[in-house]
Design a protein around this motif. Structure first.
Motif, PDB file in Angstrom:
ATOM      1  N   VAL A 245       0.914  -1.250   0.155  1.00  0.00           N
ATOM      2  CA  VAL A 245       0.136  -0.159  -0.149  1.00  0.00           C
ATOM      3  C   VAL A 245       1.043   1.233  -0.060  1.00  0.00           C
ATOM      4  O   VAL A 245       0.643   2.244  -0.801  1.00  0.00           O
ATOM      5  CB  VAL A 245      -0.999  -0.155   1.451  1.00  0.00           C
ATOM      6  N   VAL A 246       1.842   1.264   0.740  1.00  0.00           N
ATOM      7  CA  VAL A 246       2.730   2.452   1.014  1.00  0.00           C
ATOM      8  C   VAL A 246       3.531   2.762  -0.235  1.00  0.00           C
ATOM      9  O   VAL A 246       3.652   3.809  -0.874  1.00  0.00           O
ATOM     10  CB  VAL A 246       3.724   2.237   2.295  1.00  0.00           C
ATOM     11  N   THR A 247       3.998   1.668  -0.731  1.00  0.00           N
ATOM     12  CA  THR A 247       5.067   1.647  -2.132  1.00  0.00           C
ATOM     13  C   THR A 247       4.277   2.058  -3.422  1.00  0.00           C
ATOM     14  O   THR A 247       4.709   2.901  -4.097  1.00  0.00           O
ATOM     15  CB  THR A 247       5.926   0.563  -2.215  1.00  0.00           C
ATOM     16  N   SER A 248       3.168   1.464  -3.515  1.00  0.00           N
ATOM     17  CA  SER A 248       2.354   1.626  -4.488  1.00  0.00           C
ATOM     18  C   SER A 248       1.682   3.166  -4.645  1.00  0.00           C
ATOM     19  O   SER A 248       1.473   3.907  -5.687  1.00  0.00           O
ATOM     20  CB  SER A 248       1.043   0.719  -4.689  1.00  0.00           C
TER      21      SER A 248
ATOM     22  N   ILE B 204      -3.789   3.565  -3.236  1.00  0.00           N
ATOM     23  CA  ILE B 204      -4.299   3.022  -2.068  1.00  0.00           C
ATOM     24  C   ILE B 204      -5.050   1.573  -2.001  1.00  0.00           C
ATOM     25  O   ILE B 204      -5.056   1.072  -0.979  1.00  0.00           O
ATOM     26  CB  ILE B 204      -5.273   4.128  -1.200  1.00  0.00           C
ATOM     27  N   GLU B 205      -5.549   1.195  -3.141  1.00  0.00           N
ATOM     28  CA  GLU B 205      -6.230   0.078  -3.363  1.00  0.00           C
ATOM     29  C   GLU B 205      -5.498  -1.143  -3.654  1.00  0.00           C
ATOM     30  O   GLU B 205      -5.750  -2.247  -4.065  1.00  0.00           O
ATOM     31  CB  GLU B 205      -7.042   0.131  -4.660  1.00  0.00           C
TER      32      GLU B 205
ATOM     33  N   SER C  29       6.161  -1.057 -12.281  1.00  0.00           N
ATOM     34  CA  SER C  29       4.987  -1.619 -11.733  1.00  0.00           C
ATOM     35  C   SER C  29       3.880  -1.005 -12.446  1.00  0.00           C
ATOM     36  O   SER C  29       2.804  -1.670 -12.820  1.00  0.00           O
ATOM     37  CB  SER C  29       4.791  -1.233 -10.425  1.00  0.00           C
ATOM     38  N   TRP C  30       3.487   0.318 -12.813  1.00  0.00           N
ATOM     39  CA  TRP C  30       2.338   1.152 -13.588  1.00  0.00           C
ATOM     40  C   TRP C  30       2.626   0.522 -14.973  1.00  0.00           C
ATOM     41  O   TRP C  30       1.571   1.230 -15.705  1.00  0.00           O
ATOM     42  CB  TRP C  30       2.386   2.478 -13.005  1.00  0.00           C
ATOM     43  N   THR C  31       3.567   0.085 -15.285  1.00  0.00           N
ATOM     44  CA  THR C  31       3.672  -0.460 -17.081  1.00  0.00           C
ATOM     45  C   THR C  31       2.860  -1.972 -17.026  1.00  0.00           C
ATOM     46  O   THR C  31       2.114  -1.921 -17.996  1.00  0.00           O
ATOM     47  CB  THR C  31       5.131  -0.628 -17.435  1.00  0.00           C
TER      48      THR C  31
END
Length: 480
Positions: free
Chosen positions: A23-26, A222-223, A307-309
């Motif tokens: 949660v924190v790192t995302s 946060i999800e 990660s967001w790729t």
């Protein structure tokens, strides 16, 4: 309908501490490193602290809603699945398409901040949005797309390195900000507007409003634990991790963004180069500080960008599995990577990067669009929380869950309306091709009509909103 998910355990799954870290790192990407300057543009420390309380409560209600839904509906996978379960397939498509838009638009924001960070060492990249910056960012984007297409998903060692690179610079900055904090400077213009005069209630309310978009942006992600709930040791851990992660984030965000008001004046903070944390820390401790934060930020963004790729391609794959998009969007290669979706998303990121040549504040524009798009998904989460709780209102605890859902949806709707309704209209433009693909998927799966009557009505509303957005853009009423 419900399962006792507390008893269902996966001995090889992800534990509570790892989920909390997720949660924190995302959520911590590039936003916190630019947060102080963006916040100083918006408000003095007093209104900023009030805004943090309001946003904290709103995001807490969203987190509690996700917690409840993970426990009550463990069979649902992906945030958009709540919209489909509660309001039908078209709602699922709208939520999923918004989540997909948000995912790759966030990468555009990453690109601009990363190039500004490299600009600390090589001034040609300092603006983050000139031709040199865009060309290098494009190369990085396609390299990451290639890596993900080769089947690289996530490695524990890489994630650990990225987490360290995010948190150590932040904690170091916070410690020095506490040591160098000047109480008299912090309180001197506690409520004042940007011209240095005391604001009454209306002026303070405007400052709070100005904070909303940037504060909502830093909570995107946060999800994260809810998305990983199927891999948790216990389902209940995913919900607890979301709440614990939120409180960790609030503490880090408030300290990192508000403490600098006690080191520099609001005017100095508002006019400092971006990413602000780099140059504030440079001023605090000398050149090594700027270098330290810049290196940590670059590695942090690369990890988040990787990660967001994966995330937008994974979202399209899940939507294809639910028959919300044609099969080509979920087609996988030998490495089990959705090549078509990855290339399509990479192309759109590339296209958007080149438009930044004509954008006055590229980073702010990108994160505003990203936040507006994901709020659409969050609204559906809160709406399903309300529907599920109302349906089972006679069961113990559901009255409380109903109130949580109402506060969550009110916060998301009011927040995005006050902070950036125009960005929602711009997002509607990107829904038009998506609706075409959704209609094609319906026809391919044997539906008598591409869209039902209610779906046509919603499509007309979305199209009208898109037209209004284009007109506002053309006539300069929306500035980019």
């Amino acid at each position: 309908m419900e399962k006792d998910t507390n008893l269902a355990k996966n001995s090889n799954g992800i534990g509570l501490s790892a989920l909390t870290a997720t949660v924190v790192t995302s959520s911590i990407g590039s936003g916190i490193f630019a947060l102080t300057s963006d916040l100083a543009h918006a408000a003095s420390p007093g209104p900023a602290l009030i805004a943090w309380v309001i946003v904290g409560i709103g995001i807490l209600m969203l987190s509690l809603s996700l917690n409840n839904l993970v426990m009550k509906r463990p069979d649902l996978e992906g945030v958009f699945a709540y919209a489909e379960a509660g309001f039908g397939r078209y709602a699922g498509f709208i939520s999923g398409w918004g989540y997909w838009l948000s995912s790759w638009l966030g990468n555009v924001a990453f690109a601009t901040v990363m190039m500004s960070s490299i600009g600390y060492f090589f001034p040609i990249f300092k603006s983050g949005q000139n031709l040199a910056s865009i060309l290098v960012a494009s190369i990085v984007s396609w390299i990451l797309t290639y890596i993900v297409n080769r089947g690289v998903e996530s490695a524990a060692i890489l994630n650990a390195i990225v987490t360290i690179c995010k948190l150590i610079p932040l904690f170091t900055f916070i410690v020095f900000a506490i040591i160098l904090f000047k109480g008299n400077l912090f309180t001197a213009m506690f409520w004042n507007n940007v011209s240095g005069h005391f604001d009454g209630g209306q002026g303070i309310a405007m400052q709070i409003k100005n904070c909303m978009m940037v504060m909502m942006w830093v909570f995107v992600g946060i999800e994260g634990a809810a998305m990983m709930s199927s891999r948790a040791k216990k389902k209940s851990d995913a919900g607890r991790a979301t709440i614990l992660g939120l409180f960790c984030l609030l503490l880090i965000y408030i300290l990192a963004s508000v403490l600098p008001y006690g080191y520099l004046t609001r005017g100095q903070l508002a006019n400092i180069n971006q990413p602000a944390m780099v140059y504030i820390f440079n001023d605090m401790v000398g050149n090594w500080g700027g270098t330290f934060i810049s290196i940590g930020l670059i590695i942090s963004i690369l990890g988040s960008w990787l990660s967001w790729t994966m995330l937008p391609a994974e979202t399209m794959r899940l939507m294809t599995n639910r028959k919300l998009l044609p099969p080509i969007f979920g087609r996988e290669n030998k490495k089990k990577a959705p090549t078509f979706s990855l290339v399509l998303t990479g192309f759109l990121i590339q296209l958007f990067l080149f438009t930044l040549l004509f954008t006055e504040k590229a980073y702010n524009f990108a994160y505003s669009l990203c936040t507006a798009a994901i709020v659409i998904s969050y609204i559906f989460v809160a709406a399903y929380q309300i529907k599920l709780s109302w349906t089972h209102i006679h069961e113990e605890g559901n009255t409380k869950q109903l109130i949580i859902g109402i506060i969550a949806i009110a916060f998301q709707i009011v927040g995005i309306t006050l902070a950036g309704l125009q960005y929602v209209l711009l997002c509607f433009i990107a829904y038009i091709p998506g609706i075409f693909f959704y209609a094609k998927a319906r026809k391919d799966n044997g539906a008598a009509h591409a869209l039902s009557k209610s779906e046509w009505l919603i499509t007309v509303i979305i199209t009208a909103g898109a037209i209004v957005g284009i007109l506002l853009l053309v006539f300069g009423m929306i500035t980019v």
